[in-house]
Design a protein around this motif. Structure first.
Motif, short mmCIF file in Angstrom:
data_model
loop_
_atom_site.label_atom_id
_atom_site.label_comp_id
_atom_site.label_asym_id
_atom_site.label_seq_id
_atom_site.Cartn_x
_atom_site.Cartn_y
_atom_site.Cartn_z
N TYR A 128 3.44 11.08 0.48
CA TYR A 128 3.42 9.96 1.76
C TYR A 128 4.27 8.83 1.34
CZ TYR A 128 0.14 7.08 -1.13
OH TYR A 128 -0.33 6.07 -2.05
N GLU A 129 4.91 8.71 0.09
CA GLU A 129 5.72 7.62 -0.27
C GLU A 129 7.27 8.09 0.53
OE1 GLU A 129 3.24 8.20 -3.85
OE2 GLU A 129 4.28 9.47 -2.38
N VAL A 130 7.51 9.28 0.63
CA VAL A 130 8.77 9.73 1.30
C VAL A 130 8.79 9.39 2.71
CG1 VAL A 130 10.23 11.71 2.03
CG2 VAL A 130 8.86 11.59 -0.21
N PHE A 161 16.75 -4.80 8.10
CA PHE A 161 17.65 -4.42 7.21
C PHE A 161 17.52 -5.03 5.78
CE2 PHE A 161 19.74 -2.78 10.94
CZ PHE A 161 20.19 -1.61 10.49
N GLN A 162 16.73 -6.26 5.75
CA GLN A 162 16.22 -6.80 4.63
C GLN A 162 15.20 -5.87 4.05
OE1 GLN A 162 17.56 -9.71 3.06
NE2 GLN A 162 18.81 -9.42 4.65
N PRO A 163 14.94 -6.07 2.67
CA PRO A 163 13.88 -5.18 1.98
C PRO A 163 12.38 -5.36 2.76
CG PRO A 163 15.06 -6.24 0.15
CD PRO A 163 15.61 -6.80 1.83
N TRP A 164 11.68 -4.28 2.90
CA TRP A 164 10.52 -4.13 3.59
C TRP A 164 9.56 -4.53 2.70
CZ3 TRP A 164 9.58 0.32 7.71
CH2 TRP A 164 10.92 0.33 8.55
N GLU A 165 8.37 -5.22 3.15
CA GLU A 165 7.30 -5.53 2.24
C GLU A 165 6.28 -4.10 2.11
OE1 GLU A 165 3.79 -8.97 2.14
OE2 GLU A 165 4.19 -7.98 4.00
N HIS A 166 6.01 -4.13 0.80
CA HIS A 166 4.79 -3.07 0.55
C HIS A 166 3.65 -3.74 0.18
CE1 HIS A 166 8.36 -0.60 1.03
NE2 HIS A 166 7.69 0.35 1.04
N LEU A 167 2.52 -3.59 0.78
CA LEU A 167 1.48 -4.37 0.36
C LEU A 167 0.14 -3.48 0.41
CD1 LEU A 167 0.28 -7.30 -0.36
CD2 LEU A 167 -0.14 -7.56 2.43
N SER A 168 -0.56 -3.51 -0.56
CA SER A 168 -1.80 -2.63 -0.78
C SER A 168 -3.14 -3.35 0.15
CB SER A 168 -2.25 -2.27 -2.10
OG SER A 168 -2.79 -3.40 -2.72
N VAL A 169 -3.92 -2.50 0.53
CA VAL A 169 -5.00 -2.80 1.28
C VAL A 169 -5.81 -3.88 0.44
CG1 VAL A 169 -7.07 -2.42 2.30
CG2 VAL A 169 -4.84 -0.96 2.80
N PRO A 234 9.42 -5.77 8.17
CA PRO A 234 8.19 -5.01 8.50
C PRO A 234 7.28 -4.88 7.21
CG PRO A 234 10.28 -3.88 9.36
CD PRO A 234 10.64 -5.09 8.40
N THR A 235 6.15 -4.54 7.30
CA THR A 235 5.04 -4.55 6.43
C THR A 235 4.52 -2.95 6.38
OG1 THR A 235 4.37 -6.70 6.28
CG2 THR A 235 2.94 -5.10 5.36
N ILE A 236 4.55 -2.47 5.16
CA ILE A 236 3.68 -1.17 4.99
C ILE A 236 2.41 -1.57 4.34
CG2 ILE A 236 3.72 1.17 3.48
CD1 ILE A 236 6.89 1.30 4.38
N LEU A 237 1.29 -1.39 4.87
CA LEU A 237 0.25 -1.59 4.30
C LEU A 237 -0.40 -0.18 3.77
CD1 LEU A 237 -2.23 -4.07 4.05
CD2 LEU A 237 -3.01 -3.09 6.12
N TYR A 238 -0.60 -0.02 2.51
CA TYR A 238 -0.89 1.16 1.92
C TYR A 238 -2.43 1.18 1.01
CZ TYR A 238 1.11 -0.46 -2.55
OH TYR A 238 1.37 -1.42 -3.73
N ASP A 239 -2.53 2.37 0.72
CA ASP A 239 -3.78 2.92 0.12
C ASP A 239 -5.10 2.18 0.57
OD1 ASP A 239 -1.92 4.28 -1.43
OD2 ASP A 239 -2.12 3.14 -3.20
N ARG A 260 -3.09 6.80 2.33
CA ARG A 260 -2.99 6.53 3.75
C ARG A 260 -2.20 5.09 3.87
NH1 ARG A 260 -7.59 4.46 7.92
NH2 ARG A 260 -6.25 4.13 9.72
N PHE A 261 -1.13 5.03 4.77
CA PHE A 261 -0.57 3.73 4.96
C PHE A 261 -0.29 3.49 6.67
CE2 PHE A 261 3.52 6.25 4.60
CZ PHE A 261 4.38 5.63 5.79
N GLU A 262 -0.09 2.24 6.89
CA GLU A 262 0.21 1.96 8.15
C GLU A 262 1.37 0.96 8.32
OE1 GLU A 262 -3.89 2.38 10.69
OE2 GLU A 262 -3.49 0.44 9.91
N LEU A 263 2.08 0.96 9.28
CA LEU A 263 3.31 0.22 9.38
C LEU A 263 3.12 -0.93 10.41
CD1 LEU A 263 6.21 -0.50 9.15
CD2 LEU A 263 6.88 1.36 10.80
N TYR A 264 3.52 -2.10 10.14
CA TYR A 264 3.20 -3.31 10.85
C TYR A 264 4.62 -3.93 11.23
CZ TYR A 264 -1.90 -2.96 10.54
OH TYR A 264 -3.31 -2.51 10.65
N ILE A 265 5.02 -4.13 12.45
CA ILE A 265 5.94 -5.02 12.64
C ILE A 265 5.58 -5.98 13.53
CG2 ILE A 265 8.16 -5.49 13.96
CD1 ILE A 265 8.76 -2.39 13.06
N ALA A 266 5.84 -7.54 13.38
CA ALA A 266 5.24 -8.55 14.29
C ALA A 266 3.98 -8.53 14.49
CB ALA A 266 6.32 -8.70 15.44
N GLY A 267 3.06 -7.97 13.65
CA GLY A 267 1.54 -8.02 13.89
C GLY A 267 1.23 -6.93 14.54
#
Length: 359
Positions: A128-130, A161-169, A234-239, A260-267
Motif C-alpha cells: 500500500y505504500e506504493v 508539489f511540496q512534500p506531503w504530510e504522512h501522519l498515522s492515525v 495533502p495529508t496521508i492518514l495511515y495505519d 489502510r490509509f486515506e488521503l485528505y486535501i483541504a479537510g
C-alpha cells in the motif's frame, strides 16, 4: 451554486458551470493518461451485482433482473467496483484501473451525490505504500496538465508539489485530540468503547450511552482531526486500528493496526486505500459481522457475494488497491464547493419525491 429550484440545463445556469465541466474532462484525460503511461489496463466492470458492498452504513439501490423466460433475481447497483476488480486480479491482471459510475442511496450533501464517479486502481504484488506514491504522482501530473501548482478550496491553498504530510492515525489522535487510541484497543478486534468514550468526553466531545467504539472513533475523527488534515500540503492518514480494517489486511509488524490509509486535501477525504485482505475465511468472518451490524442498525442486510469469496479462495495475489472520488477531485481543482457544480447532469428526485411523501 446550483439551487434545488434551478434546472441544471437552464442555459444561464449551465454557462456558469461549464468551465468546471471542461476542466473535469481534462482531469479525466489526465487520469487515463497517467495510468496508461504506467502500463495499467483500463477495466470496465458491471454496475449490477449480487452484493453491492457490505459496509454497514452504505445504502444501496435495489433492482430486479428478469430473464427471457420470466425468472427474476434480486440485484443491486454497486457502491464500488471493488469485488469485480479483485476478481480480475485473480484472473491474472497485474495492474488495472477503472472509472466507474457507482451508486449510494440516502447520501446527499455538498460532497455526496447518489450517483458519482469512482476511480479505483489495483497493483498485484505491491504494497500500500506504493499507492501513496501513486496518489502524489497522479495529482501532480493532473496539476501540470492544468498548469496549476496548487489547489485553492474554500480560501485555503494546498501546494501539491511540496512534500506531503504522512501522519498515522494514532499520531493524529494524540496530537489533535490528546487521546491514546491504542490504550483503548487491548483486544484489537473488540476495542473498549467505554474507555474511548471517557477519553472523548474529557476532550469535550459528546457521546451517547449506546455508542459503540466505532461511533466514538468516528466522532473524534470528524470533530478533532479531519478539520486539520490536508492544509498547506495533502495529508496521508495511515495505519487505522484493525477493527476499522474494512477489506484491508492486518499490518504484519503490528497486528493491532491495518494496512489502510486515506488521503485528505483541504479537510476533504479524497481516497481510501488498502493493503488487500486475501484470506477468504477471514473475509467471510468480516462480511458476516458487517451483515449483523447492518441488521442491528437498519433492520436489513445485503447478500454476500459467494463468487467473490470463491475467487479469494482460489488464490488472489498479494495486492494493494485504492478508491478515489473523481467528483471531489474535480471540485478541488476547480474550487467548486458543491458537487453538483462539477456534474454534467445532476440527479434530482423531482416531483416524485413529494408525491411519495404525500401518499
Amino acid at each position: 451554486m446550483t439551487t434545488a429550484s434551478e434546472n441544471w440545463w437552464n442555459p444561464e445556469t449551465y454557462a456558469r458551470r461549464r468551465p468546471n465541466l471542461v476542466k473535469r474532462t481534462h482531469v479525466l484525460n489526465g487520469i487515463r493518461q497517467h495510468f496508461l503511461d504506467q502500463d495499467f489496463v483500463e477495466a470496465e466492470t458491471p454496475a449490477l451485482q449480487i452484493s453491492p458492498g457490505l459496509e454497514p452504513h452504505l445504502q444501496a439501490f435495489e433492482t430486479r433482473l428478469t430473464t427471457p423466460d420470466g425468472r427474476q433475481a434480486q440485484l443491486y447497483l454497486h457502491t464500488s467496483p471493488e469485488f469485480a476488480c479483485k476478481k480480475l486480479l485473480v484472473a491474472g491482471e497485474k495492474r488495472l484501473f477503472t472509472l466507474a459510475r457507482v451508486f449510494r442511496n440516502a447520501e446527499a450533501s455538498s460532497l455526496h451525490h447518489p450517483e458519482f464517479t469512482l476511480l479505483e486502481w489495483y497493483r498485484a504484488q505491491e504494497g500500500y505504500e506504493v499507492l501513496m506514491q501513486d496518489c502524489q504522482d497522479m495529482l501532480r501530473a493532473i496539476a501540470r496538465r492544468l498548469q496549476q501548482t496548487s489547489i485553492i478550496w474554500k480560501g485555503q491553498q494546498v501546494d501539491l508539489f511540496q512534500p506531503w504530510e504522512h501522519l498515522s492515525v494514532t499520531e493524529a489522535f494524540q496530537h489533535y485530540a490528546n487521546i491514546d487510541l491504542l490504550a483503548t484497543t487491548e483486544d484489537p478486534w473488540k476495542p473498549d468503547a467505554g474507555l474511548l468514550a471517557e477519553a472523548a468526553r474529557q476532550q469535550g466531545i459528546r457521546t451517547a450511552e449506546d455508542d459503540d467504539w466505532q461511533a466514538v472513533f468516528t466522532r473524534i475523527l470528524l470533530e478533532k482531526i479531519e478539520p486539520h488534515l490536508g492544509y498547506s500540503t495533502p495529508t496521508i492518514l495511515y495505519d487505522y486500528p484493525v477493527s476499522q480494517a474494512a477489506l484491508s489486511r492486518p499490518k504484519p509488524s503490528d497486528p493491532r493496526l491495518a494496512e489502510r490509509f486515506e488521503l485528505y486535501i483541504a479537510g476533504v477525504e479524497l481516497a481510501n486505500a488498502f493493503g488487500e485482505l486475501t484470506d477468504a475465511s477471514e473475509q467471510r468472518r468480516r462480511f458476516e459481522a458487517d451483515c449483523r451490524e447492518k441488521q442491528r442498525i437498519y433492520g436489513q442486510r445485503y447478500p454476500i457475494d459467494e463468487d467473490f469469496l470463491a475467487a479469494l479462495d482460489q488464490g488472489m495475489p498479494e495486492a494493494a488497491g485504492i478508491a478515489l472520488g473523481v467528483d471531489r477531485l474535480v471540485m478541488l481543482f476547480t474550487g467548486a464547493e458543491d458537487i453538483e457544480e462539477v456534474l454534467w447532469a445532476p440527479v434530482r428526485p423531482g416531483q416524485s419525491l413529494n408525491d411519495a411523501d404525500s401518499r
